[in-house]
Write a protein that holds these residues in place. Structure first.
Motif, PDB file in Angstrom:
ATOM      1  N   ALA A  17      42.009 -25.420 -12.972  1.00  9.63           N
ATOM      2  CA  ALA A  17      42.224 -23.997 -13.251  1.00  9.63           C
ATOM      3  C   ALA A  17      41.724 -23.629 -14.638  1.00  9.63           C
ATOM      4  N   ALA A  18      42.057 -24.457 -15.642  1.00  9.71           N
ATOM      5  CA  ALA A  18      41.608 -24.190 -17.003  1.00  9.71           C
ATOM      6  C   ALA A  18      40.092 -24.276 -17.111  1.00  9.71           C
ATOM      7  N   ALA A  19      39.506 -25.252 -16.421  1.00  8.97           N
ATOM      8  CA  ALA A  19      38.051 -25.400 -16.432  1.00  8.97           C
ATOM      9  C   ALA A  19      37.369 -24.205 -15.783  1.00  8.97           C
ATOM     10  N   GLY A  20      37.966 -23.679 -14.720  1.00  4.97           N
ATOM     11  CA  GLY A  20      37.399 -22.495 -14.078  1.00  4.97           C
ATOM     12  C   GLY A  20      37.392 -21.304 -15.015  1.00  4.97           C
ATOM     13  N   TRP A  21      38.491 -21.129 -15.767  1.00  5.24           N
ATOM     14  CA  TRP A  21      38.578 -20.027 -16.729  1.00  5.24           C
ATOM     15  C   TRP A  21      37.519 -20.181 -17.813  1.00  5.24           C
ATOM     16  N   ILE A  22      37.423 -21.387 -18.379  1.00  7.23           N
ATOM     17  CA  ILE A  22      36.441 -21.643 -19.434  1.00  7.23           C
ATOM     18  C   ILE A  22      35.028 -21.439 -18.909  1.00  7.23           C
ATOM     19  N   ASP A  23      34.773 -21.964 -17.721  1.00  5.61           N
ATOM     20  CA  ASP A  23      33.425 -21.886 -17.160  1.00  5.61           C
ATOM     21  C   ASP A  23      33.005 -20.444 -16.921  1.00  5.61           C
ATOM     22  N   ALA A  24      33.935 -19.616 -16.482  1.00  4.90           N
ATOM     23  CA  ALA A  24      33.616 -18.215 -16.215  1.00  4.90           C
ATOM     24  C   ALA A  24      33.332 -17.441 -17.490  1.00  4.90           C
ATOM     25  N   VAL A  25      34.021 -17.783 -18.573  1.00  2.16           N
ATOM     26  CA  VAL A  25      33.862 -17.038 -19.825  1.00  2.16           C
ATOM     27  C   VAL A  25      32.620 -17.480 -20.587  1.00  2.16           C
ATOM     28  N   VAL A  26      32.479 -18.790 -20.812  1.00  3.04           N
ATOM     29  CA  VAL A  26      31.375 -19.277 -21.641  1.00  3.04           C
ATOM     30  C   VAL A  26      30.598 -20.419 -21.011  1.00  3.04           C
ATOM     31  N   GLY A  27      31.013 -20.890 -19.849  1.00  7.07           N
ATOM     32  CA  GLY A  27      30.405 -22.082 -19.292  1.00  7.07           C
ATOM     33  C   GLY A  27      31.006 -23.323 -19.935  1.00  7.07           C
ATOM     34  N   GLY A  28      30.677 -24.476 -19.376  1.00  9.46           N
ATOM     35  CA  GLY A  28      31.155 -25.720 -19.954  1.00  9.46           C
ATOM     36  C   GLY A  28      32.499 -26.182 -19.454  1.00  9.46           C
ATOM     37  N   THR A 162      26.783 -27.503 -18.784  1.00  6.92           N
ATOM     38  CA  THR A 162      25.633 -26.808 -18.199  1.00  6.92           C
ATOM     39  C   THR A 162      25.746 -25.295 -18.339  1.00  6.92           C
ATOM     40  N   GLY A 163      26.906 -24.750 -18.006  1.00  7.68           N
ATOM     41  CA  GLY A 163      27.083 -23.299 -18.101  1.00  7.68           C
ATOM     42  C   GLY A 163      26.891 -22.796 -19.516  1.00  7.68           C
ATOM     43  N   THR A 164      27.404 -23.555 -20.502  1.00  8.51           N
ATOM     44  CA  THR A 164      27.238 -23.173 -21.905  1.00  8.51           C
ATOM     45  C   THR A 164      25.774 -23.198 -22.301  1.00  8.51           C
ATOM     46  N   PHE A 165      25.068 -24.255 -21.911  1.00  5.45           N
ATOM     47  CA  PHE A 165      23.641 -24.350 -22.238  1.00  5.45           C
ATOM     48  C   PHE A 165      22.844 -23.238 -21.569  1.00  5.45           C
ATOM     49  N   LEU A 166      23.220 -22.894 -20.349  1.00  7.70           N
ATOM     50  CA  LEU A 166      22.543 -21.795 -19.662  1.00  7.70           C
ATOM     51  C   LEU A 166      22.764 -20.469 -20.388  1.00  7.70           C
ATOM     52  N   VAL A 167      23.994 -20.217 -20.829  1.00  7.13           N
ATOM     53  CA  VAL A 167      24.286 -18.981 -21.556  1.00  7.13           C
ATOM     54  C   VAL A 167      23.438 -18.901 -22.823  1.00  7.13           C
ATOM     55  N   LEU A 168      23.380 -19.992 -23.571  1.00  7.08           N
ATOM     56  CA  LEU A 168      22.600 -20.019 -24.812  1.00  7.08           C
ATOM     57  C   LEU A 168      21.114 -19.837 -24.526  1.00  7.08           C
ATOM     58  N   ALA A 169      20.589 -20.544 -23.530  1.00  9.82           N
ATOM     59  CA  ALA A 169      19.167 -20.449 -23.220  1.00  9.82           C
ATOM     60  C   ALA A 169      18.785 -19.057 -22.735  1.00  9.82           C
ATOM     61  N   LEU A 170      19.602 -18.486 -21.853  1.00 13.15           N
ATOM     62  CA  LEU A 170      19.299 -17.163 -21.316  1.00 13.15           C
ATOM     63  C   LEU A 170      19.428 -16.079 -22.383  1.00 13.15           C
ATOM     64  N   THR A 171      20.404 -16.230 -23.279  1.00 13.00           N
ATOM     65  CA  THR A 171      20.550 -15.273 -24.380  1.00 13.00           C
ATOM     66  C   THR A 171      19.335 -15.325 -25.286  1.00 13.00           C
ATOM     67  N   ALA A 172      18.870 -16.527 -25.611  1.00  8.21           N
ATOM     68  CA  ALA A 172      17.737 -16.692 -26.520  1.00  8.21           C
ATOM     69  C   ALA A 172      16.410 -16.293 -25.880  1.00  8.21           C
ATOM     70  N   LEU A 173      16.185 -16.700 -24.645  1.00 11.32           N
ATOM     71  CA  LEU A 173      14.878 -16.491 -24.013  1.00 11.32           C
ATOM     72  C   LEU A 173      14.718 -15.104 -23.396  1.00 11.32           C
ATOM     73  N   LEU A 174      15.812 -14.554 -22.881  1.00 14.49           N
ATOM     74  CA  LEU A 174      15.728 -13.256 -22.212  1.00 14.49           C
ATOM     75  C   LEU A 174      16.336 -12.127 -23.047  1.00 14.49           C
ATOM     76  N   HIS A 175      16.809 -12.452 -24.252  1.00 13.46           N
ATOM     77  CA  HIS A 175      17.361 -11.459 -25.198  1.00 13.46           C
ATOM     78  C   HIS A 175      18.532 -10.678 -24.581  1.00 13.46           C
TER      79      HIS A 175
END
Length: 258
Positions: A17-28, A162-175
């Motif tokens: 449950a905690a992992a689902g909450w974290i993953d939805a907010v920031v990934g990871g 993975t979710g955290t890295f995706l958020v960072l990559a998409l923020t940086a590459l797609l602005h």
């Protein structure tokens, strides 16, 4: 169902449950869920732990993606292009995951976490507002290659963060701002989880009964997290991201050297 005590089963469901909450907010969320599964399944093969983790995560990630899509301005077509590449990357990573040992996971995760935390901490304006200019074709191709194939491969091979890295990559590459990046990342992450899960399932590396039970709690946590991120905005997402990264670095460091 594997031979697990009632107490440990409760711990695993709470972690889901905690992992689902974290993953939805920031990934990871896997950075919490995977260590919990390693603790709860000490005699299981690492690939079985990773496969069970994917079976849990794909349910929560899908729930978060649906929640985000109702309100966040997501370019669904682009998200699925990246996601298609991510399926191929994650399946390839999962095919090689049988050679990963438990002892190799912890220091590798720590190193990546430190890089993520330092990047976000020293870039306070990162992801606070979306760019007004359109994304270049080069940025789109980089997102498909890096966020799709590259991070997808990492997701299948190891997974946590993975979710955290995706958020960072998409923020940086797609602005994108962090909320929109989180929403987009969820669609891509559904694809990476599905690709990796298909390979683990083919190899018989999933504990389905345990995964089904944990997935219910993961789904509930992820939907609550997605709603909070949409309501509170990018500043909230950034704060949670830094808190999660810091806490996990301390925890993993203590386990490694404490």
């Amino acid at each position: 169902m594997p031979d697990i005590s009632t107490t440990m089963l409760i711990v695993l469901c709470a972690a889901a449950a905690a992992a689902g909450w974290i993953d939805a907010v920031v990934g990871g969320g896997g950075l919490l869920l995977l260590p919990a599964l390693l603790l709860g399944l000490p005699n299981a093969h690492p690939a079985t732990v990773l496969g069970t983790n994917k079976a849990v995560a794909v349910v929560g990630t899908t729930g978060a993606a649906v929640t985000y899509l109702r309100k966040a301005p997501v370019d669904v077509k682009l998200a699925f292009k990246i996601g298609t590449a991510a399926v191929a990357g994650s399946a390839g990573g999962a095919a090689l995951a049988g050679g990963i040992s438990k002892d190799a996971l912890r220091p590798l995760i720590m190193a990546v976490l430190l890089l993520v935390g330092a990047f976000v901490a020293f870039r306070p304006a990162f992801g606070t507002t979306p760019s007004a200019s359109p994304v270049s074709r080069q940025g789109v191709l980089l997102a498909i290659g890096l966020a799709g194939l590259g991070i997808g491969f990492y997701d299948g091979l190891i997974g946590p963060g993975t979710g955290t890295f995706l958020v960072l990559a998409l923020t940086a590459l797609l602005h994108l701002d962090l909320v929109t990046a989180s929403a987009t990342a969820k669609i891509v992450n559904v694809c990476t989880n599905a690709g990796a899960l298909a390979m683990f399932a083919y190899q018989g590396m999933v504990l389905w009964q345990l995964a089904a039970l944990m997935a219910v709690f993961n789904l509930a946590g992820s939907m609550v997290g997605a709603r909070m991120a949409l309501k509170k905005g990018s500043g909230f997402v950034r704060g949670v991201l830094l808190s999660v990264v810091g806490a996990l670095v301390v925890k993993l460091g203590f386990e490694q050297w404490g």
